[in-house]
Design a protein around this motif. Structure first.
Motif, mmCIF file in Angstrom:
data_model
loop_
_atom_site.group_PDB
_atom_site.id
_atom_site.type_symbol
_atom_site.label_atom_id
_atom_site.label_comp_id
_atom_site.label_asym_id
_atom_site.label_seq_id
_atom_site.Cartn_x
_atom_site.Cartn_y
_atom_site.Cartn_z
ATOM 1 N N GLY A 183 130.022 52.661 56.041
ATOM 2 C CA GLY A 183 129.793 51.574 55.094
ATOM 3 C C GLY A 183 130.205 50.226 55.656
ATOM 4 N N VAL A 184 131.390 50.167 56.240
ATOM 5 C CA VAL A 184 131.883 48.916 56.842
ATOM 6 C C VAL A 184 130.979 48.497 57.997
ATOM 7 N N TRP A 185 130.590 49.451 58.826
ATOM 8 C CA TRP A 185 129.710 49.153 59.957
ATOM 9 C C TRP A 185 128.366 48.597 59.477
ATOM 10 N N SER A 186 127.786 49.226 58.470
ATOM 11 C CA SER A 186 126.497 48.760 57.932
ATOM 12 C C SER A 186 126.620 47.357 57.343
ATOM 13 N N LEU A 187 127.698 47.105 56.605
ATOM 14 C CA LEU A 187 127.892 45.768 56.029
ATOM 15 C C LEU A 187 128.111 44.720 57.126
ATOM 16 N N TRP A 188 128.856 45.087 58.175
ATOM 17 C CA TRP A 188 129.073 44.158 59.284
ATOM 18 C C TRP A 188 127.735 43.822 59.942
ATOM 19 N N GLU A 189 126.863 44.830 60.133
ATOM 20 C CA GLU A 189 125.554 44.573 60.730
ATOM 21 C C GLU A 189 124.687 43.706 59.827
ATOM 22 N N ALA A 190 124.847 43.848 58.512
ATOM 23 C CA ALA A 190 124.068 43.027 57.575
ATOM 24 C C ALA A 190 124.485 41.569 57.682
ATOM 25 N N VAL A 191 125.785 41.340 57.827
ATOM 26 C CA VAL A 191 126.304 39.979 57.910
ATOM 27 C C VAL A 191 126.043 39.378 59.294
ATOM 28 N N ALA A 192 126.281 40.170 60.344
ATOM 29 C CA ALA A 192 126.147 39.677 61.714
ATOM 30 C C ALA A 192 124.699 39.568 62.174
ATOM 31 N N GLY A 193 123.829 40.411 61.584
ATOM 32 C CA GLY A 193 122.442 40.487 62.064
ATOM 33 C C GLY A 193 121.609 39.404 61.552
#
Length: 193
Positions: A183-193
């Motif tokens: 979940g944290v990884w997916s959210l980080w990719e949403a913000v960073a991507g």
């Protein structure tokens, strides 16, 4: 082409999330009452149907913008982790014994039990999330169905022994931790991507 990495990740996450679920207990109960191979045939067929539906739903999500998909899957993984951590222990459900023990009656009982009990279950939702996350329906489907079959097999053949050796709370916490990380990884990719 099947990605062994995606298949292994999906297998691990789904396996750990399904292990403390009522399905392992239902498989255990059915396996103690009926021929294990008949029970497994019905349970395995029901899980294959569930995985196909989940992968199809997750594949539809890939049509959305990538950042939105990462944000949605991240939130759903975090919700799944919370559900696992807040989940109360479930008692064995009473399973009626079919009139006869023919292959079709026993496999049919196992199929219907899992089909109904698992519809919209956490692992089905997780499988849809993973299909959306990795955009690799074949690898996700293979990992999920193998994990579900493995849990069903363990539940049918040796669930009691496993549960005596590995505390259910530990399995649940490991599954929740994996989901939290995804979940944290997916959210980080949403913000960073």
């Amino acid at each position: 082409m099947i990605s062994l990495t995606v298949t292994a990740v999906v297998f691990g996450v789904v396996f750990l999330a399904e292990l403390p679920d009522k399905t392992a207990l239902a498989g255990l109960v059915l396996g103690t009452r009926y021929r294990a191979s008949y029970v497994f045939a019905g349970v395995a067929a029901a899980f294959a149907v569930h995985v196909a539906l989940a992968v199809a739903a997750g594949s539809v999500l890939t049509l959305l913008p990538r950042q939105l998909v990462h944000a949605l899957t991240g939130v759903l993984f975090l919700a799944g982790a919370a559900m696992l951590l807040l989940k109360k222990d479930e008692d064995e459900e009473e399973i009626r014994k079919p009139e006869d023990q023919s292959f079709w009656k026993v496999a049919g009982a196992g199929f219907m039990l899992i089909l109904v009990a698992e519809f919209g279950d956490l692992t089905q939702i997780m499988t849809a999330n993973l299909a959306a996350r990795y955009d690799d329906p074949l690898s996700v489907g293979l990992g999920a169905v193998l994990a579900l079959w493995a849990v069903a097999g363990l539940g049918i053949v040796g669930g009691k022994a496993l549960m005596k050796r590995v505390p259910l709370k530990l399995i649940t916490r490991i599954a929740a931790l994996l989901m939290l990380g995804l979940g944290v990884w997916s959210l980080w990719e949403a913000v960073a991507g």
